[in-house]
Design a protein around this motif. Structure first.
Motif, mmCIF file in Angstrom:
data_model
loop_
_atom_site.group_PDB
_atom_site.id
_atom_site.type_symbol
_atom_site.label_atom_id
_atom_site.label_comp_id
_atom_site.label_asym_id
_atom_site.label_seq_id
_atom_site.Cartn_x
_atom_site.Cartn_y
_atom_site.Cartn_z
ATOM 1 N N PRO A 79 21.992 -48.164 -22.279
ATOM 2 C CA PRO A 79 21.748 -49.051 -21.455
ATOM 3 C C PRO A 79 21.669 -48.451 -19.679
ATOM 4 O O PRO A 79 22.042 -48.158 -19.631
ATOM 5 C CB PRO A 79 22.703 -50.088 -21.888
ATOM 6 C CG PRO A 79 23.523 -48.788 -23.282
ATOM 7 C CD PRO A 79 23.093 -47.452 -22.891
ATOM 8 N N ILE A 112 18.513 -52.362 -22.525
ATOM 9 C CA ILE A 112 18.260 -51.355 -23.614
ATOM 10 C C ILE A 112 17.696 -50.569 -24.272
ATOM 11 O O ILE A 112 17.017 -51.629 -24.857
ATOM 12 C CB ILE A 112 19.629 -51.741 -24.596
ATOM 13 C CG1 ILE A 112 20.306 -53.058 -24.136
ATOM 14 C CG2 ILE A 112 20.350 -51.420 -25.614
ATOM 15 C CD1 ILE A 112 21.257 -53.787 -25.059
ATOM 16 N N GLU A 135 27.684 -57.812 -17.612
ATOM 17 C CA GLU A 135 27.289 -57.530 -19.117
ATOM 18 C C GLU A 135 27.763 -55.823 -19.078
ATOM 19 O O GLU A 135 27.334 -55.873 -20.303
ATOM 20 C CB GLU A 135 25.207 -57.644 -18.301
ATOM 21 C CG GLU A 135 25.025 -59.058 -18.063
ATOM 22 C CD GLU A 135 25.654 -59.707 -19.271
ATOM 23 O OE1 GLU A 135 24.359 -59.475 -20.368
ATOM 24 O OE2 GLU A 135 26.021 -60.877 -19.288
ATOM 25 N N THR A 136 27.604 -54.914 -18.595
ATOM 26 C CA THR A 136 28.822 -53.981 -19.022
ATOM 27 C C THR A 136 30.288 -53.910 -19.998
ATOM 28 O O THR A 136 30.348 -53.500 -21.233
ATOM 29 C CB THR A 136 28.483 -53.114 -18.001
ATOM 30 O OG1 THR A 136 27.646 -52.566 -17.256
ATOM 31 C CG2 THR A 136 28.761 -51.239 -18.475
ATOM 32 N N TYR A 172 28.721 -55.042 -23.193
ATOM 33 C CA TYR A 172 27.923 -54.050 -23.828
ATOM 34 C C TYR A 172 29.184 -52.637 -24.405
ATOM 35 O O TYR A 172 29.507 -52.867 -25.899
ATOM 36 C CB TYR A 172 27.479 -53.680 -23.211
ATOM 37 C CG TYR A 172 26.351 -52.119 -24.286
ATOM 38 C CD1 TYR A 172 25.410 -52.607 -24.755
ATOM 39 C CD2 TYR A 172 26.979 -50.752 -23.328
ATOM 40 C CE1 TYR A 172 25.331 -51.297 -25.877
ATOM 41 C CE2 TYR A 172 26.010 -49.819 -24.682
ATOM 42 C CZ TYR A 172 25.160 -50.195 -25.506
ATOM 43 O OH TYR A 172 24.929 -49.304 -26.125
ATOM 44 N N LYS A 201 28.152 -57.873 -27.490
ATOM 45 C CA LYS A 201 26.548 -57.343 -27.877
ATOM 46 C C LYS A 201 25.405 -58.952 -28.213
ATOM 47 O O LYS A 201 24.922 -59.366 -27.754
ATOM 48 C CB LYS A 201 25.810 -56.484 -28.856
ATOM 49 C CG LYS A 201 26.452 -55.078 -28.307
ATOM 50 C CD LYS A 201 25.690 -54.072 -29.341
ATOM 51 C CE LYS A 201 26.827 -52.630 -28.557
ATOM 52 N NZ LYS A 201 25.872 -51.131 -29.292
ATOM 53 N N LEU A 216 25.325 -61.270 -24.603
ATOM 54 C CA LEU A 216 24.305 -60.706 -23.608
ATOM 55 C C LEU A 216 23.585 -61.311 -23.124
ATOM 56 O O LEU A 216 22.790 -62.517 -23.938
ATOM 57 C CB LEU A 216 23.725 -59.172 -24.090
ATOM 58 C CG LEU A 216 24.871 -57.599 -23.864
ATOM 59 C CD1 LEU A 216 23.672 -57.054 -24.496
ATOM 60 C CD2 LEU A 216 25.074 -57.274 -22.684
#
Length: 337
Positions: free
Chosen positions: A144, A161, A202-203, A206, A211, A214
């Protein structure tokens, strides 16, 4: 002790201990430790990400302090490379996070080594050339890519991604340029903080396995004019050379001999040589300039208002101009081929 450090984060339902353990076992690459990168690294370290590999080609200057939160006036006085200054600060914030700091430039030749073993790549750069190298490499190796960009009071970010979303090349033209950079219209630090915070959020989603929440959009905003928009990801562009035909054109481009204008720096970077012996170049340039050597770089100031910053990895910053022709002329005159 560590559970106490992260106690407030552990109370957050989507993370808790299981998510915290995943963060501790994660490795990320942060490319660029300037405005975006310092905020990114600060959040990642405080969140408990286990290992951060960071790379930056530049050193700390006074103008950086307005928006680059990990640096201070002492870093400016010592002319520390940003990667080293950031590592020094981050290790004081969280000694349990492993920080691998690299003073250098991301190129088509070294990017695959840099991303080896990482779970997410975060963009803290200021130019599309490097971003497309990262984009190609991430989509080649199914990693990603957390993209972010900021100028003036505006920001843009997306979490991309491989095999799930379009790539950066699908979203942004390789020639996209409206003529505005941080050097021409400036930038305010709250806009930087917002973009970086979106990237890190967002990281973390993940890395902790969340997920399903997201964002899955290209998020843009203008913090000054109170605007923000989410553009849903469209299908990848037909025949995209990165995520569709998998040609990865940016990984085929060589950066040696390339002149890159650095945003907001009145500088041109020339990366022609593979290495420079700073001690030797100090002796060579001393008769024609005022030279100062640190453990990380050599600074040579000429009376005509041009300054060279030499790095041992072969890069030279020609400061005092954004004209690549002028910069190349000075480089060829004193450094040569």
């Amino acid at each position: 002790m560590q559970s106490n450090r992260y106690s407030r984060q552990l109370l957050f339902g989507p993370i808790q201990q299981a998510g915290q353990d995943k963060l501790q076992n994660s490795t990320v690459l942060v490319v660029g430790v300037g405005a975006l990168g310092t905020v990114i690294c600060n959040h990642l370290v405080r969140s408990g990400v286990g290992k951060i590999r960071l790379i930056d080609r530049d050193y700390v200057e006074l103008t950086n302090l307005q928006r680059q939160m990990l640096f201070d006036e002492n870093d400016v006085k010592e002319a520390l490379p940003k990667a080293i200054a950031a590592k020094n600060k981050l290790e004081k914030i969280n000694s349990t996070t492993e920080i691998d700091a690299i003073v250098g430039n991301v190129t088509a030749e070294n990017v695959e080594e840099l991303i080896n073993g990482v779970d997410v790549v975060l963009d803290g750069t200021d130019n599309l050339f490097t971003r497309f190298i990262l984009n190609d490499c991430c989509f080649k190796h199914d990693i990603p890519f957390s993209y972010g960009g900021v100028v003036s009071s505006r920001g843009m970010t997306a979490f991309l991604i491989p095999q799930k979303t379009p790539c950066l090349r699908c979203l942004i033209s390789g020639t996209a340029n409206d003529g505005q950079t941080c050097d021409t219209v400036g930038v305010i630090s709250p806009a930087v903080d917002m973009v970086s915070s979106f990237q890190v959020t967002e990281t973390i989603k993940y890395l902790t396995g969340n997920k399903d929440v997201l964002r899955n959009t290209l998020h843009t905003f203008d913090i000054w004019l109170n605007n923000q928009y989410d553009i849903k990801f469209a299908n990848p562009k037909i025949n995209c050379p990165t995520c569709q035909t998998r040609e990865f054109p940016s990984l085929k481009r060589k950066v040696e001999n390339a002149e890159i204008v650095l945003c907001g720096r009145n500088s041109v970077q020339i990366h022609q040589k593979t290495k420079l012996n700073l001690k030797i170049w100090k002796d060579k340039l001393a008769p024609v300039s005022a030279v100062k050597q640190t453990p990380f770089l050599l600074k040579a100031e000429f009376e005509q208002g041009i300054t060279f910053i030499l790095f041992s990895d072969g890069r030279v910053l020609v400061q005092g101009t954004e004209d690549t022709v002028i910069a190349r002329s000075w480089y060829d005159r004193y450094i040569g081929s």
